[in-house]
Design a protein around this motif. Structure first.
Motif, PDB file in Angstrom:
ATOM      1  N   GLY A  57       0.819  -1.207   0.000  1.00 34.74           N
ATOM      2  CA  GLY A  57       0.000   0.000   0.000  1.00 34.74           C
ATOM      3  C   GLY A  57       0.842   1.242   0.000  1.00 34.74           C
ATOM      4  N   ALA A  58       1.971   1.197   0.727  1.00 34.21           N
ATOM      5  CA  ALA A  58       2.844   2.361   0.773  1.00 34.21           C
ATOM      6  C   ALA A  58       3.545   2.575  -0.551  1.00 34.21           C
ATOM      7  CB  ALA A  58       3.880   2.178   1.887  1.00 34.21           C
ATOM      8  N   VAL A  59       3.836   1.454  -1.253  1.00 34.11           N
ATOM      9  CA  VAL A  59       4.563   1.567  -2.521  1.00 34.11           C
ATOM     10  C   VAL A  59       3.631   1.972  -3.658  1.00 34.11           C
ATOM     11  CG1 VAL A  59       5.884   0.256  -4.216  1.00 34.11           C
ATOM     12  CG2 VAL A  59       6.270  -0.124  -1.797  1.00 34.11           C
ATOM     13  N   ALA A  60       2.332   1.686  -3.478  1.00 33.00           N
ATOM     14  CA  ALA A  60       1.417   1.836  -4.603  1.00 33.00           C
ATOM     15  C   ALA A  60       1.344   3.259  -5.128  1.00 33.00           C
ATOM     16  CB  ALA A  60       0.018   1.376  -4.186  1.00 33.00           C
ATOM     17  N   SER A  61       1.490   4.250  -4.271  1.00 32.34           N
ATOM     18  CA  SER A  61       1.265   5.616  -4.712  1.00 32.34           C
ATOM     19  C   SER A  61       2.245   6.110  -5.773  1.00 32.34           C
ATOM     20  CB  SER A  61       1.276   6.565  -3.509  1.00 32.34           C
ATOM     21  OG  SER A  61       2.494   6.445  -2.802  1.00 32.34           O
ATOM     22  N   PRO A  62       3.580   5.751  -5.725  1.00 26.68           N
ATOM     23  CA  PRO A  62       4.452   6.255  -6.770  1.00 26.68           C
ATOM     24  C   PRO A  62       4.145   5.683  -8.144  1.00 26.68           C
ATOM     25  CG  PRO A  62       5.724   5.577  -4.853  1.00 26.68           C
ATOM     26  CD  PRO A  62       4.345   5.081  -4.668  1.00 26.68           C
ATOM     27  N   GLY A  63       3.599   4.425  -8.197  1.00 23.35           N
ATOM     28  CA  GLY A  63       3.297   3.811  -9.483  1.00 23.35           C
ATOM     29  C   GLY A  63       4.556   3.526 -10.267  1.00 23.35           C
ATOM     30  N   VAL A  64       4.461   3.518 -11.584  1.00 23.68           N
ATOM     31  CA  VAL A  64       5.613   3.241 -12.438  1.00 23.68           C
ATOM     32  C   VAL A  64       6.091   4.497 -13.146  1.00 23.68           C
ATOM     33  CG1 VAL A  64       4.986   0.854 -12.814  1.00 23.68           C
ATOM     34  CG2 VAL A  64       4.078   2.583 -14.344  1.00 23.68           C
ATOM     35  N   THR A  65       5.518   5.629 -12.820  1.00 21.96           N
ATOM     36  CA  THR A  65       5.965   6.901 -13.397  1.00 21.96           C
ATOM     37  C   THR A  65       6.211   7.884 -12.284  1.00 21.96           C
ATOM     38  OG1 THR A  65       3.705   7.706 -13.651  1.00 21.96           O
ATOM     39  CG2 THR A  65       4.635   6.533 -15.524  1.00 21.96           C
ATOM     40  N   ASP A  66       7.076   8.854 -12.563  1.00 20.88           N
ATOM     41  CA  ASP A  66       7.288   9.896 -11.566  1.00 20.88           C
ATOM     42  C   ASP A  66       6.226  10.971 -11.747  1.00 20.88           C
ATOM     43  OD1 ASP A  66       7.940  11.415 -13.742  1.00 20.88           O
ATOM     44  OD2 ASP A  66      10.093  11.499 -13.326  1.00 20.88           O
ATOM     45  N   PRO A  67       6.179  11.963 -10.857  1.00 19.41           N
ATOM     46  CA  PRO A  67       5.127  12.984 -10.961  1.00 19.41           C
ATOM     47  C   PRO A  67       5.102  13.694 -12.296  1.00 19.41           C
ATOM     48  CG  PRO A  67       6.173  13.093  -8.820  1.00 19.41           C
ATOM     49  CD  PRO A  67       6.982  12.131  -9.634  1.00 19.41           C
ATOM     50  N   ALA A  68       6.236  13.744 -12.999  1.00 16.34           N
ATOM     51  CA  ALA A  68       6.263  14.424 -14.296  1.00 16.34           C
ATOM     52  C   ALA A  68       5.776  13.528 -15.420  1.00 16.34           C
ATOM     53  CB  ALA A  68       7.701  14.896 -14.601  1.00 16.34           C
ATOM     54  N   GLY A  69       5.399  12.286 -15.091  1.00 17.47           N
ATOM     55  CA  GLY A  69       4.893  11.382 -16.114  1.00 17.47           C
ATOM     56  C   GLY A  69       5.972  10.582 -16.810  1.00 17.47           C
ATOM     57  N   GLN A  70       7.231  10.669 -16.352  1.00 13.33           N
ATOM     58  CA  GLN A  70       8.315   9.926 -16.973  1.00 13.33           C
ATOM     59  C   GLN A  70       8.345   8.505 -16.410  1.00 13.33           C
ATOM     60  OE1 GLN A  70      10.321  11.185 -19.435  1.00 13.33           O
ATOM     61  NE2 GLN A  70       8.874  12.893 -19.340  1.00 13.33           N
ATOM     62  N   VAL A  71       8.590   7.514 -17.295  1.00 14.71           N
ATOM     63  CA  VAL A  71       8.678   6.124 -16.856  1.00 14.71           C
ATOM     64  C   VAL A  71       9.930   5.935 -16.019  1.00 14.71           C
ATOM     65  CG1 VAL A  71       8.896   3.729 -17.606  1.00 14.71           C
ATOM     66  CG2 VAL A  71       7.428   5.301 -18.873  1.00 14.71           C
ATOM     67  N   LEU A  72       9.777   5.318 -14.853  1.00 14.55           N
ATOM     68  CA  LEU A  72      10.911   5.076 -13.972  1.00 14.55           C
ATOM     69  C   LEU A  72      11.604   3.773 -14.349  1.00 14.55           C
ATOM     70  CD1 LEU A  72       9.344   5.969 -10.524  1.00 14.55           C
ATOM     71  CD2 LEU A  72      10.845   7.387 -11.917  1.00 14.55           C
ATOM     72  N   LYS A  73      12.921   3.715 -14.195  1.00 12.43           N
ATOM     73  CA  LYS A  73      13.665   2.494 -14.421  1.00 12.43           C
ATOM     74  C   LYS A  73      13.394   1.525 -13.274  1.00 12.43           C
ATOM     75  CE  LYS A  73      17.397   4.705 -17.032  1.00 12.43           C
ATOM     76  NZ  LYS A  73      18.858   4.959 -17.114  1.00 12.43           N
ATOM     77  N   LEU A  74      13.652   0.221 -13.555  1.00 17.02           N
ATOM     78  CA  LEU A  74      13.358  -0.798 -12.562  1.00 17.02           C
ATOM     79  C   LEU A  74      14.158  -0.599 -11.277  1.00 17.02           C
ATOM     80  CD1 LEU A  74      13.095  -4.013 -14.767  1.00 17.02           C
ATOM     81  CD2 LEU A  74      11.249  -2.809 -13.603  1.00 17.02           C
ATOM     82  N   ASP A  75      15.448  -0.177 -11.407  1.00 19.25           N
ATOM     83  CA  ASP A  75      16.237  -0.009 -10.187  1.00 19.25           C
ATOM     84  C   ASP A  75      15.701   1.128  -9.323  1.00 19.25           C
ATOM     85  OD1 ASP A  75      16.941   1.978 -11.913  1.00 19.25           O
ATOM     86  OD2 ASP A  75      19.118   1.731 -11.702  1.00 19.25           O
ATOM     87  N   GLU A  76      15.116   2.149  -9.966  1.00 15.78           N
ATOM     88  CA  GLU A  76      14.529   3.237  -9.198  1.00 15.78           C
ATOM     89  C   GLU A  76      13.233   2.789  -8.523  1.00 15.78           C
ATOM     90  OE1 GLU A  76      14.215   6.712  -7.299  1.00 15.78           O
ATOM     91  OE2 GLU A  76      15.930   6.051  -8.512  1.00 15.78           O
ATOM     92  N   LEU A  77      12.437   1.963  -9.244  1.00 19.87           N
ATOM     93  CA  LEU A  77      11.231   1.399  -8.633  1.00 19.87           C
ATOM     94  C   LEU A  77      11.599   0.543  -7.414  1.00 19.87           C
ATOM     95  CD1 LEU A  77       9.025   0.259 -11.653  1.00 19.87           C
ATOM     96  CD2 LEU A  77       8.395   1.920  -9.901  1.00 19.87           C
ATOM     97  N   GLU A  78      12.665  -0.231  -7.574  1.00 16.86           N
ATOM     98  CA  GLU A  78      13.118  -1.069  -6.473  1.00 16.86           C
ATOM     99  C   GLU A  78      13.520  -0.216  -5.268  1.00 16.86           C
ATOM    100  OE1 GLU A  78      15.963  -4.839  -6.584  1.00 16.86           O
ATOM    101  OE2 GLU A  78      17.104  -2.969  -6.691  1.00 16.86           O
ATOM    102  N   LYS A  79      14.228   0.876  -5.530  1.00 14.89           N
ATOM    103  CA  LYS A  79      14.663   1.756  -4.459  1.00 14.89           C
ATOM    104  C   LYS A  79      13.453   2.370  -3.739  1.00 14.89           C
ATOM    105  CE  LYS A  79      18.162   4.341  -5.386  1.00 14.89           C
ATOM    106  NZ  LYS A  79      19.010   5.451  -5.921  1.00 14.89           N
TER     107      LYS A  79
END
Length: 500
Positions: free
Chosen positions: A427-449
């Protein structure tokens, strides 16, 4: 499954005629007898599904006939009726094998209710004779975090509540029967029979009788009437396992049943109607069978209303750790061996092996390894006995998959239940999603972090709880935190980081 032949044993003409009219209204064949002698003669001539028997008859006690009937190979269900009811006689009748006990006078609605109960009971008895216990791995249905299993769960969730015919394909050992049971469990028919017929295990001479049943005397050895699997599955689900093995001579009759929902028993002329959902499985390419003229095209399309492919284990290697741990827990309980997980070499061997026998081979391999392993120690590669080379590279590659977070595709609508801590972290992780606030796709290592940061925050800096919530080992979490520190981004700064 309905009754066909009824024997009424009653000396009172008014009661006998009332019972006869009730059963004729249900389109049942009725034979009447007014004495024990006439009833015994009728029972000797032909089998009956149901017998309504008066307790007091001119030539003796109906209980005596009930006791004789209980020893017959084709004994009918017996309903005892009497105008002189008592607790003692009711107990005696039930002990002698009576299905029900009815006091005179009775109403037609009472008999209707008892008839329905008796039909349901007879079907359950017949069905139970065919059923084995659910597979002992039922609690491991659909274990997996791979994209392939996520898609499969979505298909089951969408299709199971319908009556659509399902064709499940996949290699041997992938769990096609388990998937068919999951369709059944999630369907509105889950309270009705689930009947399986293995089309590859029945001889061609008997398969028609297995499907549709036979009448007494239909062929040599048919000493009694027998209901087929379609009839026993009425209102429920019928699994045609390995449907590609159905002989060509039977395919036309099967097609008719699927289209018209009716058939006749072998040697019979009475048309029997059924309401059955069909699920079929095959480890063959049915379309190639059609092209080769070995399988009817119209039957193929009738079965292939909703195709489901179960992936091989080679197509879902990310699921090997979850499956292995699941089987390990089950077999340590079953055999009372307290092993402590898998060694690094065992993990490397399992990830390097191709598993031609799929999940079934993995299950059998781990059960054998548990038995061979020493209590208090992990399962090692030698206990697995897999014919693969294990080197440092294989062990390192296995560790990455084994300790990977249990993250399912964002589009997955159905996920396995997770522990409370993991749900909280998710639930805590769900809010960032797979994009950052600017709509850019995040890399997997950043999602992991982000996932690790959120889990630590949710658990108040407790690394052990955060690792458990993320589905990774504490060692992997420590290594990741060290990497972030060395890169100048210590994500646990400001947290009361502890390992307990």
């Amino acid at each position: 499954m309905s009754f066909e032949k009824i024997l009424i044993v009653e000396d009172d003409l008014v009661v006998r005629n009332l019972l006869q009219s009730i059963f004729l209204r249900h389109k049942l064949a009725v034979t009447c007898a007014d004495t024990l002698a006439n009833a015994a003669a009728a029972l000797g001539r032909e089998p009956f599904d149901l017998m309504v028997l008066d307790l007091r008859l001119p030539d003796g006690d109906g209980l005596r006939l009930l006791e004789q009937v209980s020893t017959m190979p084709e004994r009918p269900l017996a309903i005892m009726i009497t105008g002189y009811g008592s607790i003692e006689s009711a107990v005696a009748c039930m002990r002698a094998g009576a299905f029900d006990y009815v006091l005179k006078p009775f109403s037609p609605s009472q008999i209707d209710v008892i008839l329905r109960k008796a039909q349901t009971y007879r079907q359950l008895v017949k069905v139970n004779s065919l059923l084995s216990d659910d597979p002992d791995d039922a609690d491991g249905l659909l274990v997996g975090r791979s994209a392939a299993m996520s898609r499969l769960r979505q298909l089951i969730e969408r299709v199971a509540p319908t009556d659509a015919t399902v064709l499940i394909t996949g290699e041997s050992g992938t769990g096609k029967e388990m998937i068919s049971r999951e369709f059944y469990r999630r369907s509105p028919r889950r309270g009705q029979p689930f009947i399986k017929v293995n089309c590859a295990a029945i001889s061609q001479n008997l398969i028609e009788s297995e499907f549709f049943g036979h009448e007494r005397g239909a062929f040599t050895g048919a000493t009694e009437r027998r209901e087929g699997r379609f009839e026993l599955a009425n209102n429920g689900t019928l699994l045609l396992d390995e449907v590609s093995e159905i002989p060509a001579s039977l395919q036309a009759k099967l097609l008719r049943v699927l289209q018209e929902r009716e058939f006749e028993r072998v040697g019979g002329s009475r048309t029997i109607k059924v309401n059955v959902r069909i699920i079929a499985t095959s480890n063959r390419d049915l379309l190639s069978y059609v092209q080769a003229g070995e399988f009817r095209q119209d039957l193929y399309y009738r079965l292939n209303v909703f195709p489901v492919h179960v992936p091989s284990l080679r197509e879902r290697t990310d699921d090997i750790p979850l499956l292995a741990e699941h089987f390990l827990r089950r077999f340590t309980r079953k055999h009372g061996v307290k092993v402590t997980g898998f060694s690094d070499s065992a993990r490397g061997a399992m990830m390097a092996y191709r598993w031609p026998g799929n999940v079934r081979e993995l299950q059998n391999t781990i059960e054998r390894a548990v038995i061979l392993s020493e209590s208090g120690r992990p399962v090692n590669a030698s206990a697995l006995g897999l014919p693969v080379e294990i080197d440092a590279a294989a062990i390192a590659a296995a560790a990455q998959v084994w300790d990977a977070p249990s993250v399912v595709e964002p589009t997955a609508a159905i996920v396995e239940a997770a522990p409370t801590g993991q749900e909280a972290a998710a639930g805590a992780v769900a809010s960032p999603g797979v994009t950052d606030p600017a709509g850019q796709v995040l890399k997997l290592d950043e999602l992991e972090k982000q996932a690790i940061r959120a889990a630590l925050k949710q658990m108040g800096g407790n690394r052990t709880q955060a690792a458990a919530a993320l589905g990774i080992s504490i060692r992997t979490l420590r290594n990741k935190l060290q990497e972030y520190r060395e890169a100048g981004d210590p994500i646990d700064v400001g947290m009361d980081s502890t390992d307990a």
